[in-house]
Structure formats: C-alpha cells, structure tokens
Motif scaffolding. Sequence first.
Motif, mmCIF file in Angstrom:
data_model
loop_
_atom_site.group_PDB
_atom_site.id
_atom_site.type_symbol
_atom_site.label_atom_id
_atom_site.label_comp_id
_atom_site.label_asym_id
_atom_site.label_seq_id
_atom_site.Cartn_x
_atom_site.Cartn_y
_atom_site.Cartn_z
ATOM 1 N N LEU A 14 0.835 -1.197 0.000
ATOM 2 C CA LEU A 14 0.000 0.000 0.000
ATOM 3 C C LEU A 14 0.871 1.249 0.000
ATOM 4 C CD1 LEU A 14 -2.353 -1.222 2.883
ATOM 5 C CD2 LEU A 14 -2.739 -1.470 0.419
ATOM 6 N N ARG A 15 0.410 2.287 -0.698
ATOM 7 C CA ARG A 15 1.112 3.576 -0.627
ATOM 8 C C ARG A 15 0.961 4.153 0.770
ATOM 9 N NH1 ARG A 15 2.685 6.219 -5.368
ATOM 10 N NH2 ARG A 15 3.478 7.788 -3.897
ATOM 11 N N TYR A 16 2.027 4.761 1.268
ATOM 12 C CA TYR A 16 2.023 5.339 2.611
ATOM 13 C C TYR A 16 2.639 6.731 2.487
ATOM 14 C CZ TYR A 16 2.182 5.105 7.739
ATOM 15 O OH TYR A 16 1.977 5.304 9.093
ATOM 16 N N GLY A 17 1.832 7.656 1.974
ATOM 17 C CA GLY A 17 2.355 8.989 1.696
ATOM 18 C C GLY A 17 3.135 8.980 0.390
ATOM 19 N N ASP A 18 3.922 10.038 0.160
ATOM 20 C CA ASP A 18 4.632 10.193 -1.108
ATOM 21 C C ASP A 18 5.870 9.318 -1.213
ATOM 22 O OD1 ASP A 18 2.779 12.060 -1.865
ATOM 23 O OD2 ASP A 18 3.987 13.772 -1.159
ATOM 24 N N ARG A 19 6.513 9.019 -0.099
ATOM 25 C CA ARG A 19 7.812 8.363 -0.137
ATOM 26 C C ARG A 19 7.897 7.139 0.744
ATOM 27 N NH1 ARG A 19 9.802 9.306 -4.772
ATOM 28 N NH2 ARG A 19 9.378 11.450 -5.361
ATOM 29 N N ALA A 20 6.806 6.403 0.845
ATOM 30 C CA ALA A 20 6.855 5.178 1.641
ATOM 31 C C ALA A 20 5.810 4.191 1.139
ATOM 32 C CB ALA A 20 6.619 5.486 3.113
ATOM 33 N N PRO A 49 8.229 4.671 -6.321
ATOM 34 C CA PRO A 49 7.585 3.588 -5.554
ATOM 35 C C PRO A 49 7.151 2.412 -6.425
ATOM 36 C CG PRO A 49 6.793 5.719 -4.798
ATOM 37 C CD PRO A 49 7.623 5.978 -6.026
ATOM 38 N N SER A 50 6.771 2.670 -7.675
ATOM 39 C CA SER A 50 6.361 1.558 -8.538
ATOM 40 C C SER A 50 7.541 0.643 -8.852
ATOM 41 C CB SER A 50 5.732 2.088 -9.821
ATOM 42 O OG SER A 50 6.669 2.863 -10.548
ATOM 43 N N GLU A 51 8.758 1.203 -8.891
ATOM 44 C CA GLU A 51 9.948 0.368 -9.111
ATOM 45 C C GLU A 51 10.205 -0.518 -7.889
ATOM 46 O OE1 GLU A 51 13.430 -1.438 -10.333
ATOM 47 O OE2 GLU A 51 11.744 -0.570 -11.404
ATOM 48 N N VAL A 52 9.964 0.027 -6.699
ATOM 49 C CA VAL A 52 10.138 -0.786 -5.487
ATOM 50 C C VAL A 52 9.111 -1.911 -5.458
ATOM 51 C CG1 VAL A 52 10.042 -0.764 -2.960
ATOM 52 C CG2 VAL A 52 11.175 1.099 -4.205
ATOM 53 N N LEU A 102 11.407 5.407 1.413
ATOM 54 C CA LEU A 102 12.208 5.510 0.199
ATOM 55 C C LEU A 102 12.898 6.861 0.117
ATOM 56 C CD1 LEU A 102 9.452 4.142 -2.237
ATOM 57 C CD2 LEU A 102 11.018 2.852 -0.758
ATOM 58 N N ASP A 103 14.030 6.890 -0.582
ATOM 59 C CA ASP A 103 14.654 8.195 -0.794
ATOM 60 C C ASP A 103 13.891 8.946 -1.887
ATOM 61 O OD1 ASP A 103 15.586 7.551 -3.363
ATOM 62 O OD2 ASP A 103 17.447 6.736 -2.584
ATOM 63 N N THR A 104 14.188 10.225 -2.026
ATOM 64 C CA THR A 104 13.373 11.089 -2.898
ATOM 65 C C THR A 104 13.536 10.760 -4.374
ATOM 66 O OG1 THR A 104 15.140 12.736 -2.889
ATOM 67 C CG2 THR A 104 13.375 12.986 -1.241
ATOM 68 N N ARG A 105 14.586 10.028 -4.747
ATOM 69 C CA ARG A 105 14.828 9.720 -6.159
ATOM 70 C C ARG A 105 14.159 8.425 -6.607
ATOM 71 N NH1 ARG A 105 21.074 9.513 -5.421
ATOM 72 N NH2 ARG A 105 20.215 8.433 -3.601
ATOM 73 N N LEU A 117 15.587 3.892 2.335
ATOM 74 C CA LEU A 117 16.204 4.557 3.481
ATOM 75 C C LEU A 117 16.070 3.730 4.753
ATOM 76 C CD1 LEU A 117 15.057 8.276 3.012
ATOM 77 C CD2 LEU A 117 17.296 7.264 2.481
ATOM 78 N N ASP A 118 14.928 3.050 4.897
ATOM 79 C CA ASP A 118 14.721 2.266 6.115
ATOM 80 C C ASP A 118 13.619 1.248 5.863
ATOM 81 O OD1 ASP A 118 15.107 1.429 8.687
ATOM 82 O OD2 ASP A 118 13.947 3.030 9.611
#
Length: 203
Positions: A4-10, A56-59, A50-53, A37-38
């Motif tokens: 699930l998406r968890y905000g913009d970067r997680a 999320p779809s790649e992860v 995730l880092d800003t670069r 990142l963690d």
Amino acid sequence: MRVLRYGDRALLVDLESGAVPPAALARACRAQVDGLLDATPAAQTVLLTLDTRTDPSEVRRQLAGLRFDGETSVQAARLARIAVRYDGPDLAEVARLTGLTPDEVVRRHTSGTWEVAFGGFAPGFAYLVGGDPALAVPRRDEPRTSVPAGSVALAGRYSAVYPRPSPGGWQLIGTTSAPLWDLDREPPALLQPGDRVQFEVAA
C-alpha cells in the motif's frame, strides 16, 4: 502480501498471510531493494521508507522478486544472551495459566532461542517471538502503573524485557540487569529486529 502507498515516499507491506516474518522481509529489503532509506517491521507489516529519487512503482517490482534465504539470515543474526533471575511476581500465575510448574515455565522460557520481531511501545522495547507455544498467556486483568526496568515478561505469544520503568500489563516472570537501552551505545537498543535472544538462568 499487499503493498500500500504510505504517503509520497513510503510503502506499507501488509503480510496478512503470515508466510513471511516481518523481520525477515525487512532484512531482505535492506539487502535487495534499491533506494531504500529504512525498513521498519511491526507485528504484521513492514514500512519501507524511500529516498526522494526512488519511484515507488519500481520498489513494488523489486518486492515481487525478493529472495529469502532463511538459513543465511539465521546464521547472520546476532545472538544476545540475557541472564535472568526468575523471581517475577507473576511466575506462579503464569504457571497456573499454562498448567505448568514454575520450574517448567523457566525451563521452557530458556530452551531454544527467541527472535526479535519488531520494536515498539518504548525505546529499546523488543517484541520477541518463536518461544514455546505453551507459554502464551493473556495480559494481566489490571495493568501495573509502574513496572521496574529489567522486568522479563510474557503476553500473548511474545516475551520482552522492559527497558525502563513504565506502566505495563504483561505477566512478569523474572528480572535482568542487562541494559536494554543505553544512549552511550551505538545503536542504543540492545536488541534489533532479526536478532536472536537466548534467556539463561542467572548464576
């Protein structure tokens, strides 16, 4: 598992099937997922920051191809040995709830190793799983307003050590002088997700 998406970067990975322990997934992600990142495990989920670069779809794509080498993970995990005086005020109650003698409760608590599933509740507080299923007991009907630091406890399928004085409703079976939380140590928490713990009867 659901991602699930968890905000913009997680991303939040929900391991609803229980087939993969959260700590194992977190270890695999740290080793194999780029741009992470963690990875923070909880009881049934893992939060991936995730880092800003990183897209999320790649992860998500990388998660589908994760490899789990359980044997290697166990061998690589740290083993913490914690000496315990089994003098807790609830030891007799745990024996009554489980139908065991107090000595048998101690024997089962110290046989085999536990694994740190995740941390929470307070700094340095680690939820340990993998113990003898016979030791699964409910929380106390009335929580204590203050549990001493170093109290070794059981609740549900978990065992834990209170790192500092705090309120608590777990069944207390012993005490240890092991420092679970020390700001002068790096990292401050003695126990990290994925670590193994061997409880031993204090001499």
